[in-house]
Design an enzyme around this catalytic site. Sequence first.
Site, short mmCIF file in Angstrom:
data_model
loop_
_atom_site.label_atom_id
_atom_site.label_comp_id
_atom_site.label_asym_id
_atom_site.label_seq_id
_atom_site.Cartn_x
_atom_site.Cartn_y
_atom_site.Cartn_z
N ASP A 182 0.80 -1.24 0.00
CA ASP A 182 0.00 0.00 0.00
C ASP A 182 0.83 1.28 0.00
OD1 ASP A 182 0.83 0.25 2.70
OD2 ASP A 182 -0.99 -0.72 3.45
N HIS A 236 6.47 -7.89 -1.08
CA HIS A 236 5.43 -8.33 -2.01
C HIS A 236 5.16 -7.31 -3.13
CE1 HIS A 236 3.73 -11.38 1.12
NE2 HIS A 236 4.84 -11.78 0.56
P1 OAD Z 1 -3.76 -10.90 6.85
O1 OAD Z 1 -5.04 -10.29 6.43
O2 OAD Z 1 -3.55 -12.34 6.58
O3 OAD Z 1 -3.54 -10.69 8.41
C1 OAD Z 1 -3.73 -9.46 9.03
C2 OAD Z 1 -3.44 -9.61 10.51
O4 OAD Z 1 -3.56 -8.34 11.12
C3 OAD Z 1 -4.41 -10.55 11.24
O5 OAD Z 1 -3.68 -11.35 12.17
C4 OAD Z 1 -5.33 -9.58 11.99
O6 OAD Z 1 -5.84 -10.10 13.20
C5 OAD Z 1 -4.36 -8.44 12.27
N1 OAD Z 1 -5.01 -7.13 12.46
C6 OAD Z 1 -6.19 -6.68 11.97
N2 OAD Z 1 -6.42 -5.41 12.36
C7 OAD Z 1 -5.35 -5.04 13.10
C8 OAD Z 1 -4.99 -3.86 13.80
N3 OAD Z 1 -5.77 -2.76 13.80
N4 OAD Z 1 -3.81 -3.84 14.47
C9 OAD Z 1 -3.01 -4.92 14.49
N5 OAD Z 1 -3.30 -6.08 13.87
C10 OAD Z 1 -4.46 -6.14 13.17
O7 OAD Z 1 -2.58 -10.01 6.20
P2 OAD Z 1 -1.05 -10.38 5.99
O8 OAD Z 1 -0.54 -11.22 7.09
O9 OAD Z 1 -0.36 -9.12 5.69
O10 OAD Z 1 0.08 -11.09 -0.24
O11 OAD Z 1 -1.13 -11.25 4.67
C11 OAD Z 1 0.05 -11.70 4.07
C12 OAD Z 1 -0.06 -11.67 2.58
O12 OAD Z 1 -1.22 -12.39 2.17
C13 OAD Z 1 -0.26 -10.29 1.98
O13 OAD Z 1 0.96 -9.58 1.79
C14 OAD Z 1 -0.91 -10.59 0.67
C15 OAD Z 1 -1.88 -11.68 1.09
O14 OAD Z 1 -2.23 -12.56 0.09
C16 OAD Z 1 0.18 -10.56 -1.46
O15 OAD Z 1 -0.57 -9.72 -1.90
C17 OAD Z 1 1.31 -11.11 -2.25
#
Ligand code: OAD
Length: 262
Positions: A110, A137
């Site tokens: 982003d 990514h």
């Molecule tokens: P996820 O959507 O899998 O996980 C987001 C995490 O953030 C979860 O554990 C939520 O509980 C937590 N969360 C939500 N709101 C929050 C807040 N306000 N403060 C802190 N934590 C919060 O996202 P990623 O782990 O980033 O790949 O996903 C990994 C990859 O999967 C991404 O980079 C993307 C996706 O497919 C690509 O686009 C290549």
Amino acid sequence: MADAPRPDPQAEYARDLLARADRVVVLTGAGISAESGVPTFRGADGLWNHHRAEELATPEAFRRDPRLVWEWYGWRRQTVAACAPNAAHRALARFALRRPGVRIITQNVDGLHTRAAHEEARALGLDPAPALPWELHGALFRARCQRCGAKVEDDGPIDASSADRLPHCAGCGGLMRPDIVWFGEPLDGQLLTGALREAASAQVCLVVGTSALVHPAASVPVATVRGGGDLIEIGLEDTPLTELSSVALRGGAASWVPALLE
Ligand code: OAD
């Protein structure tokens, strides 16, 4: 929006670990941008709960229907363009600007870490470079030519009304694609090796807002633990990294990150 953090001995311990560390790696995921209004991927409101990744975020999907894929990335660009860095991005940027030995690594595309780095550096009269993230990514606002590989920073709207209106390369005329790592594609090898090396030599890895389900990005904090360092995890819920963590702080990033770093 998540609860504000309360005084907490775990947080004190985390602050102490950070204060004693010479080298800190930060790995962020979609959760750090949630309070900016950027949708996360998993969970009830997650993008992958409403959209099929295999139709939008794979090389096969782009070969099959580049118009549909660009339309979706155009929508995501619009969503993110309306968002701004939150207190967590800003606190991390200040942390990296003021303290040597901090490396921000993100799974997010982003651009909010980059915006925060520039804004905070400008406010402090510093060079933004130490706060610029390594984007594992890719980047939503960058396109790459499928034919010649040329990369273009591009934050304009996408006209996906027909295939010939999609972005094309100014150099060779080839079809451009979002410069994002899709499912089934490898990460940039140099970037990943560098990230794992930095993590292995860090005393602390601070993990913020990731479900830690996507590898190899989720292996970055594991490298710190294997190297004898500590893991501090901030997020709303337990993840596969929680049991490796010295401290796991539950709550929103925009509250916890400034509370820990400032
Ligand atoms: P996820 O959507 O899998 O996980 C987001 C995490 O953030 C979860 O554990 C939520 O509980 C937590 N969360 C939500 N709101 C929050 C807040 N306000 N403060 C802190 N934590 C919060 O996202 P990623 O782990 O980033 O790949 O996903 C990994 C990859 O999967 C991404 O980079 C993307 C996706 O497919 C690509 O686009 C290549």
